[in-house]
Scaffold this motif. Structure first.
Motif, PDB file in Angstrom:
ATOM      1  N   PRO A  50      16.531   0.827   9.945  1.00 37.75           N
ATOM      2  CA  PRO A  50      17.259   1.930  10.604  1.00 37.75           C
ATOM      3  C   PRO A  50      16.641   3.290  10.326  1.00 37.75           C
ATOM      4  N   TYR A  51      15.785   3.370   9.321  1.00 40.53           N
ATOM      5  CA  TYR A  51      15.131   4.639   8.976  1.00 40.53           C
ATOM      6  C   TYR A  51      13.846   4.315   8.220  1.00 40.53           C
ATOM      7  N   ALA A  52      12.929   5.254   8.190  1.00 43.11           N
ATOM      8  CA  ALA A  52      11.644   5.051   7.520  1.00 43.11           C
ATOM      9  C   ALA A  52      11.805   5.205   6.010  1.00 43.11           C
ATOM     10  N   ILE A  53      11.174   4.291   5.251  1.00 42.42           N
ATOM     11  CA  ILE A  53      11.231   4.380   3.787  1.00 42.42           C
ATOM     12  C   ILE A  53       9.836   4.343   3.174  1.00 42.42           C
ATOM     13  N   GLY A  54       8.810   4.523   4.011  1.00 50.31           N
ATOM     14  CA  GLY A  54       7.461   4.583   3.474  1.00 50.31           C
ATOM     15  C   GLY A  54       6.581   3.448   3.956  1.00 50.31           C
ATOM     16  N   ALA A  55       5.282   3.709   3.977  1.00 50.24           N
ATOM     17  CA  ALA A  55       4.310   2.719   4.435  1.00 50.24           C
ATOM     18  C   ALA A  55       4.314   1.501   3.522  1.00 50.24           C
ATOM     19  N   GLY A  56       4.186   0.331   4.116  1.00 44.66           N
ATOM     20  CA  GLY A  56       4.123  -0.904   3.340  1.00 44.66           C
ATOM     21  C   GLY A  56       5.455  -1.429   2.850  1.00 44.66           C
ATOM     22  N   ALA A  57       6.573  -0.823   3.273  1.00 37.56           N
ATOM     23  CA  ALA A  57       7.893  -1.264   2.807  1.00 37.56           C
ATOM     24  C   ALA A  57       8.205  -2.655   3.337  1.00 37.56           C
ATOM     25  N   GLN A  58       8.887  -3.440   2.518  1.00 37.70           N
ATOM     26  CA  GLN A  58       9.278  -4.793   2.894  1.00 37.70           C
ATOM     27  C   GLN A  58      10.792  -4.932   2.868  1.00 37.70           C
ATOM     28  N   CYS A  59      11.295  -5.856   3.685  1.00 43.30           N
ATOM     29  CA  CYS A  59      12.728  -6.141   3.672  1.00 43.30           C
ATOM     30  C   CYS A  59      13.058  -6.992   2.444  1.00 43.30           C
ATOM     31  N   PRO A  60      14.323  -7.021   2.027  1.00 45.75           N
ATOM     32  CA  PRO A  60      14.696  -7.810   0.852  1.00 45.75           C
ATOM     33  C   PRO A  60      14.318  -9.283   0.951  1.00 45.75           C
ATOM     34  N   ALA A  61      14.423  -9.863   2.159  1.00 44.85           N
ATOM     35  CA  ALA A  61      14.126 -11.288   2.316  1.00 44.85           C
ATOM     36  C   ALA A  61      12.652 -11.573   2.030  1.00 44.85           C
ATOM     37  N   CYS A  62      11.756 -10.714   2.506  1.00 43.63           N
ATOM     38  CA  CYS A  62      10.323 -10.934   2.279  1.00 43.63           C
ATOM     39  C   CYS A  62       9.931 -10.688   0.826  1.00 43.63           C
ATOM     40  N   ILE A  63      10.649  -9.784   0.162  1.00 43.50           N
ATOM     41  CA  ILE A  63      10.399  -9.554  -1.264  1.00 43.50           C
ATOM     42  C   ILE A  63      10.842 -10.768  -2.072  1.00 43.50           C
ATOM     43  N   ALA A  64      12.019 -11.295  -1.736  1.00 42.85           N
ATOM     44  CA  ALA A  64      12.567 -12.426  -2.482  1.00 42.85           C
ATOM     45  C   ALA A  64      11.812 -13.720  -2.217  1.00 42.85           C
ATOM     46  N   ARG A  65      11.382 -13.906  -0.971  1.00 40.36           N
ATOM     47  CA  ARG A  65      10.682 -15.142  -0.596  1.00 40.36           C
ATOM     48  C   ARG A  65       9.548 -14.794   0.369  1.00 40.36           C
ATOM     49  N   PRO A  66       8.378 -14.427  -0.146  1.00 40.88           N
ATOM     50  CA  PRO A  66       7.257 -14.055   0.739  1.00 40.88           C
ATOM     51  C   PRO A  66       6.927 -15.190   1.699  1.00 40.88           C
ATOM     52  N   PRO A  67       6.816 -14.898   2.983  1.00 40.57           N
ATOM     53  CA  PRO A  67       6.525 -15.949   3.964  1.00 40.57           C
ATOM     54  C   PRO A  67       5.084 -16.445   3.867  1.00 40.57           C
ATOM     55  N   LYS A  68       4.814 -17.575   4.512  1.00 38.09           N
ATOM     56  CA  LYS A  68       3.478 -18.165   4.488  1.00 38.09           C
ATOM     57  C   LYS A  68       2.508 -17.420   5.388  1.00 38.09           C
ATOM     58  N   TYR A  69       3.014 -16.767   6.426  1.00 36.30           N
ATOM     59  CA  TYR A  69       2.148 -15.964   7.281  1.00 36.30           C
ATOM     60  C   TYR A  69       1.927 -14.587   6.636  1.00 36.30           C
ATOM     61  N   ALA A  70       0.925 -13.865   7.110  1.00 43.75           N
ATOM     62  CA  ALA A  70       0.626 -12.556   6.548  1.00 43.75           C
ATOM     63  C   ALA A  70       1.555 -11.484   7.110  1.00 43.75           C
ATOM     64  N   ARG A  71       1.624 -11.397   8.432  1.00 44.96           N
ATOM     65  CA  ARG A  71       2.488 -10.427   9.092  1.00 44.96           C
ATOM     66  C   ARG A  71       3.041 -11.033  10.377  1.00 44.96           C
ATOM     67  N   ALA A  72       4.216 -10.547  10.798  1.00 42.47           N
ATOM     68  CA  ALA A  72       4.826 -10.976  12.053  1.00 42.47           C
ATOM     69  C   ALA A  72       5.308  -9.753  12.819  1.00 42.47           C
ATOM     70  N   ARG A  73       5.110  -9.786  14.129  1.00 41.41           N
ATOM     71  CA  ARG A  73       5.569  -8.710  14.998  1.00 41.41           C
ATOM     72  C   ARG A  73       6.138  -9.312  16.280  1.00 41.41           C
ATOM     73  N   ALA A  74       7.028  -8.580  16.951  1.00 39.06           N
ATOM     74  CA  ALA A  74       7.622  -9.024  18.211  1.00 39.06           C
ATOM     75  C   ALA A  74       7.735  -7.837  19.141  1.00 39.06           C
ATOM     76  N   ALA A  75       7.777  -8.115  20.443  1.00 38.48           N
ATOM     77  CA  ALA A  75       7.829  -7.045  21.435  1.00 38.48           C
ATOM     78  C   ALA A  75       9.217  -6.436  21.552  1.00 38.48           C
TER      79      ALA A  75
END
Length: 241
Positions: A50-75
């Motif tokens: 909902p707001y910017a918190i700095g470059a490279g910021a991660q959501c809690p889910a990715c911090i707790a359980r890093p995914p197997k892919y490097a990055r994901a994006r959607a349109a």
């Protein structure tokens, strides 16, 4: 010929059914209702913040359980405004919007596509492919490859198990459902070994399918696997909690 065809079969928006001026276009109200995605978002999974918190910021889910892919994006966000558009493409055979979808995905996934070696669609099992007649992820991948000049690898990843639909399953149920369903053929391994790959799918829900496919590609030697989808489910999150 196109003008004559439009007179006989007037083009309509796949989202609302409203008359439009050309196949694949959206009505103005449809367009304005779609929530297109852009930063600020989780640097890993692309979940919008909902707001910017700095470059490279991660959501809690990715911090707790890093995914197997490097990055994901959607349109854009998969919600009430876009659901019919996606379902008409995926199940209704409305493929006239593929070029427009690819353009949107190329914008949202520009950082993933730069420096990538190849684009790989999430495959369908042969039974599902026979029923649907086309793989929507392959159509998107091919269109993106044409726009970017990246190599299109439709046979680098196979789905070797027929599994039930992911719809209605929990996150853990989705992971169990796709465990061990993908395989990289031996003849394709030299083409992905050490390569940076972009895995393309239609909708990102929990990421279970993307993770299973990315894990398989990495075990076959891929250096890095990013994920690019047309739409994604978004659940509100406070990135600071």
């Amino acid at each position: 010929m196109r003008a004559a065809a439009d007179l006989v079969w007037p083009p309509h928006s796949a989202a609302s059914g409203m008359r439009v001026d050309a196949p694949g276009r959206l009505d103005a109200d449809d367009w304005s209702a779609i929530h297109f995605l852009d930063a600020p978002w989780c640097d890993t999974c692309g979940l919008p913040f909902p707001y910017a918190i700095g470059a490279g910021a991660q959501c809690p889910a990715c911090i707790a359980r890093p995914p197997k892919y490097a990055r994901a994006r959607a349109a854009f966000v998969y919600d009430d405004a876009s659901r019919q558009l996606v379902l008409e493409f995926k199940h209704g055979g409305r493929v006239e919007s593929v070029a427009q979808f690819a353009a949107w995905m190329a914008v949202s996934g520009r950082e993933l596509l730069q420096g990538a070696d190849a684009i790989i669609p999430v495959p369908l099992h042969r039974r599902r492919l026979a029923q649907r007649r086309f793989n929507q992820s392959a159509l998107l991948s091919m269109a993106i490859a044409r726009r970017t000049g990246l190599r299109f690898e439709p046979h680098a990843l196979h789905r070797v198990k027929a599994t039930p639909s992911q719809a209605g399953k929990s996150a853990s149920g989705r992971r169990r459902n796709v465990a061990g369903v993908f395989r990289v053929p031996e003849r394709a391994r030299p083409r992905i070994a050490g390569k940076v790959l972009v895995l393309v799918d239609d909708v990102f829900t929990t990421g279970a399918t993307a993770e299973a496919a990315a894990r398989t590609l990495q075990r076959a030697g891929a250096a890095r696997v990013n994920v690019l989808t047309l739409a994604r489910v978004v659940r509100p999150v406070n990135p600071l909690t």
